[in-house]
Design an enzyme around this catalytic site. Structure first.
Site, mmCIF file in Angstrom:
data_model
loop_
_atom_site.group_PDB
_atom_site.id
_atom_site.type_symbol
_atom_site.label_atom_id
_atom_site.label_comp_id
_atom_site.label_asym_id
_atom_site.label_seq_id
_atom_site.Cartn_x
_atom_site.Cartn_y
_atom_site.Cartn_z
ATOM 1 N N PRO A 10 0.802 -1.219 0.000
ATOM 2 C CA PRO A 10 0.000 0.000 0.000
ATOM 3 C C PRO A 10 0.836 1.269 0.000
ATOM 4 O O PRO A 10 1.864 1.363 0.676
ATOM 5 C CB PRO A 10 -0.823 -0.112 1.295
ATOM 6 N N ASN A 11 0.336 2.226 -0.777
ATOM 7 C CA ASN A 11 0.870 3.591 -0.888
ATOM 8 C C ASN A 11 2.149 3.698 -1.704
ATOM 9 O O ASN A 11 2.592 4.806 -1.997
ATOM 10 C CB ASN A 11 1.064 4.234 0.502
ATOM 11 N N ARG A 18 5.265 12.128 -3.336
ATOM 12 C CA ARG A 18 5.309 12.788 -2.031
ATOM 13 C C ARG A 18 6.448 12.203 -1.196
ATOM 14 O O ARG A 18 6.982 11.149 -1.516
ATOM 15 C CB ARG A 18 3.968 12.595 -1.290
ATOM 16 N N TYR A 23 11.491 8.629 0.743
ATOM 17 C CA TYR A 23 11.336 7.574 -0.267
ATOM 18 C C TYR A 23 11.962 7.891 -1.623
ATOM 19 O O TYR A 23 11.832 7.101 -2.561
ATOM 20 C CB TYR A 23 9.839 7.254 -0.433
ATOM 21 N N ASN A 74 8.120 -5.597 -1.199
ATOM 22 C CA ASN A 74 8.068 -4.511 -0.224
ATOM 23 C C ASN A 74 6.605 -4.446 0.230
ATOM 24 O O ASN A 74 5.757 -3.898 -0.486
ATOM 25 C CB ASN A 74 8.499 -3.177 -0.836
ATOM 26 N N ALA A 77 3.200 -0.876 4.668
ATOM 27 C CA ALA A 77 2.766 -0.929 6.068
ATOM 28 C C ALA A 77 2.232 -2.305 6.478
ATOM 29 O O ALA A 77 2.205 -2.628 7.677
ATOM 30 C CB ALA A 77 1.716 0.146 6.313
ATOM 31 N N GLU A 98 12.829 -9.556 1.059
ATOM 32 C CA GLU A 98 12.049 -8.425 1.583
ATOM 33 C C GLU A 98 12.869 -7.141 1.423
ATOM 34 O O GLU A 98 14.059 -7.129 1.749
ATOM 35 C CB GLU A 98 11.749 -8.670 3.072
ATOM 36 N N HIS A 100 12.916 -2.824 2.067
ATOM 37 C CA HIS A 100 12.354 -1.554 2.534
ATOM 38 C C HIS A 100 13.261 -0.426 2.079
ATOM 39 O O HIS A 100 14.482 -0.490 2.271
ATOM 40 C CB HIS A 100 12.195 -1.544 4.059
ATOM 41 N N ARG A 107 13.317 4.188 12.421
ATOM 42 C CA ARG A 107 12.063 4.947 12.392
ATOM 43 C C ARG A 107 11.240 4.637 13.655
ATOM 44 O O ARG A 107 11.764 4.183 14.656
ATOM 45 C CB ARG A 107 11.323 4.654 11.083
HETATM 46 O O1 CA2 Z 1 10.624 1.851 3.719
HETATM 47 C C1 CA2 Z 1 9.772 1.186 3.117
HETATM 48 O O2 CA2 Z 1 9.941 0.746 1.989
HETATM 49 C C2 CA2 Z 1 8.399 0.942 3.771
HETATM 50 O O3 CA2 Z 1 7.985 -0.382 3.438
HETATM 51 C C3 CA2 Z 1 7.444 1.967 3.181
HETATM 52 C C4 CA2 Z 1 6.054 1.928 3.805
HETATM 53 C C5 CA2 Z 1 6.150 1.996 5.331
HETATM 54 O O4 CA2 Z 1 4.850 1.853 5.897
HETATM 55 C C6 CA2 Z 1 7.073 0.934 5.890
HETATM 56 O O5 CA2 Z 1 7.154 1.094 7.292
HETATM 57 C C7 CA2 Z 1 8.464 1.058 5.295
HETATM 58 C C8 CA2 Z 1 5.214 3.098 3.326
HETATM 59 C C9 CA2 Z 1 5.125 3.229 1.846
HETATM 60 C C10 CA2 Z 1 4.519 4.556 1.536
HETATM 61 O O6 CA2 Z 1 5.102 5.041 0.352
HETATM 62 C C11 CA2 Z 1 4.965 6.364 0.075
HETATM 63 C C12 CA2 Z 1 5.715 6.846 -0.966
HETATM 64 C C13 CA2 Z 1 5.655 8.186 -1.272
HETATM 65 C C14 CA2 Z 1 4.817 9.018 -0.574
HETATM 66 C C15 CA2 Z 1 4.056 8.532 0.469
HETATM 67 C C16 CA2 Z 1 4.114 7.186 0.801
#
Ligand code: CA2
Length: 146
Positions: A10-11, A18, A23, A74, A77, A98, A100, A107
């Site tokens: 997700p996301n 953003r 990221y 990946n 969340a 896996e 990240h 974090r």
């Molecule tokens: O660091 C990572 O790759 C995560 O898997 C990213 C997840 C986060 O919940 C994990 O704890 C770590 C969140 C992905 C959200 O991606 C976005 C990218 C751009 C803007 C907003 C969110």
């Protein structure tokens, strides 16, 4: 040609749109291109899925059984919440890498635990988008035993 399943949770469709400090500035399409070009060096193809819905990701993992040699994931969340995703990964019994983008251990405490890590062959955290390439190389070496 053997294939990898690339799973983004997700996301991650918001990559490059953003939160560039956390990221990076590349898009999800750039990630998929990087994974495809890295996998090609190992004579592997790629099926790619991104979804914001847990069940869609689980269905994609189930579909990899019999079609893919390994999974690069990946889970976003869902990493920190989903026993169902973990069960899907163990259920198909494919080797898992896996990834990240951020270093989840630097974090918030709720990001420190992963339901996936102990069932993965390898875990890459905090290497930015380049981490996907490291994950592909690692899992390809595992599959090809080299
Ligand atoms: O660091 C990572 O790759 C995560 O898997 C990213 C997840 C986060 O919940 C994990 O704890 C770590 C969140 C992905 C959200 O991606 C976005 C990218 C751009 C803007 C907003 C969110």
């Amino acid at each position: 040609m053997a294939k990898l399943l690339l799973v983004n949770g997700p996301n991650l469709n918001l990559l490059g749109v953003r939160e560039p400090d956390t990221y990076g500035t590349d898009s999800l399409d750039d990630v998929v291109d990087l994974v495809r070009s890295t996998a090609a060096r190992w004579d592997m193809g790629v099926d790619a899925v991104q979804s914001n819905h847990e069940g869609v990701l689980i269905d994609a993992i189930h579909a990899a059984r019999g079609t893919c040699a390994a999974i690069v994931i990946n889970p976003g969340a869902f990493t920190h919440t989903s026993v169902a995703l973990r069960d899907a990964l163990t259920g198909v019994a494919l080797p898992v890498a896996e990834v990240h983008i951020s270093n989840i251990h630097r974090r918030e405490p709720f990001r420190h635990h992963s339901f996936v890590s102990d069932v993965a062959e390898l875990v890459i955290v905090g290497a930015g988008l380049r981490g996907y390439a490291y994950a592909v190389e690692g899992i390809a070496r595992h599959v090809q035993q080299c």
